[in-house]
Design an enzyme around this catalytic site. Structure first.
Site, PDB file in Angstrom:
ATOM      1  N   HIS A  17       0.843  -1.203   0.000  1.00 20.43           N
ATOM      2  CA  HIS A  17       0.000   0.000   0.000  1.00 20.43           C
ATOM      3  C   HIS A  17       0.879   1.254   0.000  1.00 20.43           C
ATOM      4  O   HIS A  17       0.627   2.201  -0.731  1.00 20.43           O
ATOM      5  CB  HIS A  17      -0.885   0.034   1.247  1.00 20.43           C
ATOM      6  CG  HIS A  17      -1.944  -1.024   1.295  1.00 20.43           C
ATOM      7  ND1 HIS A  17      -2.138  -1.830   2.388  1.00 20.43           N
ATOM      8  CD2 HIS A  17      -2.873  -1.410   0.388  1.00 20.43           C
ATOM      9  CE1 HIS A  17      -3.156  -2.650   2.165  1.00 20.43           C
ATOM     10  NE2 HIS A  17      -3.613  -2.435   0.947  1.00 20.43           N
ATOM     11  N   LYS A  41     -17.169  -7.186   6.281  1.00 15.98           N
ATOM     12  CA  LYS A  41     -15.850  -7.807   6.393  1.00 15.98           C
ATOM     13  C   LYS A  41     -15.382  -7.753   7.832  1.00 15.98           C
ATOM     14  O   LYS A  41     -15.361  -6.672   8.439  1.00 15.98           O
ATOM     15  CB  LYS A  41     -14.841  -7.017   5.539  1.00 15.98           C
ATOM     16  CG  LYS A  41     -14.459  -7.708   4.251  1.00 15.98           C
ATOM     17  CD  LYS A  41     -13.229  -7.026   3.677  1.00 15.98           C
ATOM     18  CE  LYS A  41     -12.974  -7.425   2.242  1.00 15.98           C
ATOM     19  NZ  LYS A  41     -11.909  -6.645   1.629  1.00 15.98           N
ATOM     20  N   ARG A  91      -1.705  -6.005  -8.396  1.00 13.28           N
ATOM     21  CA  ARG A  91      -0.648  -6.988  -8.152  1.00 13.28           C
ATOM     22  C   ARG A  91      -0.719  -8.037  -9.263  1.00 13.28           C
ATOM     23  O   ARG A  91      -1.009  -7.719 -10.387  1.00 13.28           O
ATOM     24  CB  ARG A  91      -0.835  -7.621  -6.775  1.00 13.28           C
ATOM     25  CG  ARG A  91      -0.444  -6.697  -5.654  1.00 13.28           C
ATOM     26  CD  ARG A  91      -1.024  -7.146  -4.356  1.00 13.28           C
ATOM     27  NE  ARG A  91      -2.476  -7.032  -4.405  1.00 13.28           N
ATOM     28  CZ  ARG A  91      -3.282  -7.306  -3.392  1.00 13.28           C
ATOM     29  NH1 ARG A  91      -2.782  -7.723  -2.264  1.00 13.28           N
ATOM     30  NH2 ARG A  91      -4.586  -7.160  -3.512  1.00 13.28           N
ATOM     31  N   SER A 129      -2.845  -7.700   2.796  1.00  7.65           N
ATOM     32  CA  SER A 129      -3.127  -7.608   4.238  1.00  7.65           C
ATOM     33  C   SER A 129      -3.510  -8.980   4.769  1.00  7.65           C
ATOM     34  O   SER A 129      -3.105  -9.356   5.869  1.00  7.65           O
ATOM     35  CB  SER A 129      -4.269  -6.627   4.499  1.00  7.65           C
ATOM     36  OG  SER A 129      -3.939  -5.358   4.023  1.00  7.65           O
TER      37      SER A 129
HETATM   38  P1  ADP Z   1      -9.704  -3.903  -0.773  1.00  4.80           P
HETATM   39  O1  ADP Z   1     -10.369  -4.725   0.288  1.00  4.80           O
HETATM   40  O2  ADP Z   1     -10.536  -2.754  -1.239  1.00  4.80           O
HETATM   41  O3  ADP Z   1      -9.077  -4.673  -1.910  1.00  4.80           O
HETATM   42  P2  ADP Z   1      -7.031  -3.536   0.255  1.00  4.80           P
HETATM   43  O4  ADP Z   1      -6.655  -2.757   1.461  1.00  4.80           O
HETATM   44  O5  ADP Z   1      -6.767  -4.998   0.277  1.00  4.80           O
HETATM   45  O6  ADP Z   1      -8.544  -3.188   0.029  1.00  4.80           O
HETATM   46  O7  ADP Z   1      -6.318  -2.943  -1.030  1.00  4.80           O
HETATM   47  C1  ADP Z   1      -6.514  -1.603  -1.432  1.00  4.80           C
HETATM   48  C2  ADP Z   1      -5.846  -1.391  -2.785  1.00  4.80           C
HETATM   49  O8  ADP Z   1      -4.437  -1.566  -2.654  1.00  4.80           O
HETATM   50  C3  ADP Z   1      -6.296  -2.371  -3.870  1.00  4.80           C
HETATM   51  O9  ADP Z   1      -6.329  -1.700  -5.106  1.00  4.80           O
HETATM   52  C4  ADP Z   1      -5.211  -3.415  -3.875  1.00  4.80           C
HETATM   53  O10 ADP Z   1      -5.085  -4.047  -5.137  1.00  4.80           O
HETATM   54  C5  ADP Z   1      -3.994  -2.547  -3.573  1.00  4.80           C
HETATM   55  N1  ADP Z   1      -2.927  -3.327  -2.961  1.00  4.80           N
HETATM   56  C6  ADP Z   1      -3.006  -4.153  -1.909  1.00  4.80           C
HETATM   57  N2  ADP Z   1      -1.800  -4.737  -1.647  1.00  4.80           N
HETATM   58  C7  ADP Z   1      -0.935  -4.243  -2.580  1.00  4.80           C
HETATM   59  C8  ADP Z   1       0.439  -4.477  -2.886  1.00  4.80           C
HETATM   60  N3  ADP Z   1       1.164  -5.348  -2.213  1.00  4.80           N
HETATM   61  N4  ADP Z   1       0.988  -3.779  -3.903  1.00  4.80           N
HETATM   62  C9  ADP Z   1       0.227  -2.930  -4.620  1.00  4.80           C
HETATM   63  N5  ADP Z   1      -1.084  -2.698  -4.418  1.00  4.80           N
HETATM   64  C10 ADP Z   1      -1.663  -3.337  -3.409  1.00  4.80           C
END
Ligand code: ADP
Length: 164
Positions: A17, A41, A91, A129
């Protein structure tokens, strides 16, 4: 001034992130990191904790970043903030289909809002996450996958859970 909203669960924020936020600041003048309040969630950290953790970490990143939370439709939140660009990270191909669906749905709901994707840093391509939480719950070392302050919060959470 160009502004984008970067929405997500951020439960918790990972280095992935963080790298999207840093890249986002190369493209946009300002980012609004928006933590989704999603009752469907189950989360490890409360929305308030997540907002605080991101704020704490972003203090050292610099750049114009606001951290906020929202519930309901993202396009409605965009309207409220008067922002027309949503930033998402991509990703491995696994993200692709879901992200396309979301982007298309958001465009369907509001043609004024565009989604912009930035590619994940290859070092964090497989970091989510959820996977961090799974490894951490089993006692794995996740210190290279999340910012230091977040690793500290995870340890605190573990102690809290143990105390019951
Ligand atoms: P959501 O539940 O909305 O997917 P996340 O917190 O998991 O929320 O992810 C938010 C955004 O960050 C999404 O667009 C996800 O693809 C991106 N993201 C999550 N992990 C990574 C990572 N390791 N590298 C790049 N982008 C990421």
């Amino acid at each position: 001034m160009s502004v984008a909203i970067y929405p997500g669960s951020f439960d918790p924020m990972t280095n992935g992130h963080l790298s999207i936020i840093k890249s986002g600041l190369v493209v946009f003048d300002k980012l609004i990191v928006a933590v989704l309040r999603n009752p469907r969630k189950e989360a490890l950290f409360t929305v308030e904790e997540r907002v605080e953790m991101i704020r704490e970490e972003l203090g050292s990143v610099g750049g114009d970043v606001e951290v906020d939370s929202f519930d309901g439709l993202l396009v409605e939140y965009c309207k409220k903030k008067n922002v027309r660009v949503v930033l998402r990270g991509l990703r491995a191909v696994a993200d692709f289909e879901y992200e396309l669906q979301m982007a298309n749905m958001n465009r369907h709901l509001n043609t004024q809002v565009e989604t912009v994707f930035l590619m994940a840093n290859d070092a964090y391509f497989y970091v989510s996450s959820n996977i961090v939480k799974e490894a951490w719950r089993l006692g794995g070392d996740v210190t290279r996958l999340v910012p230091k302050s977040i690793a500290h919060r995870l340890d605190e959470k573990m102690a809290e859970t143990k105390r019951g």
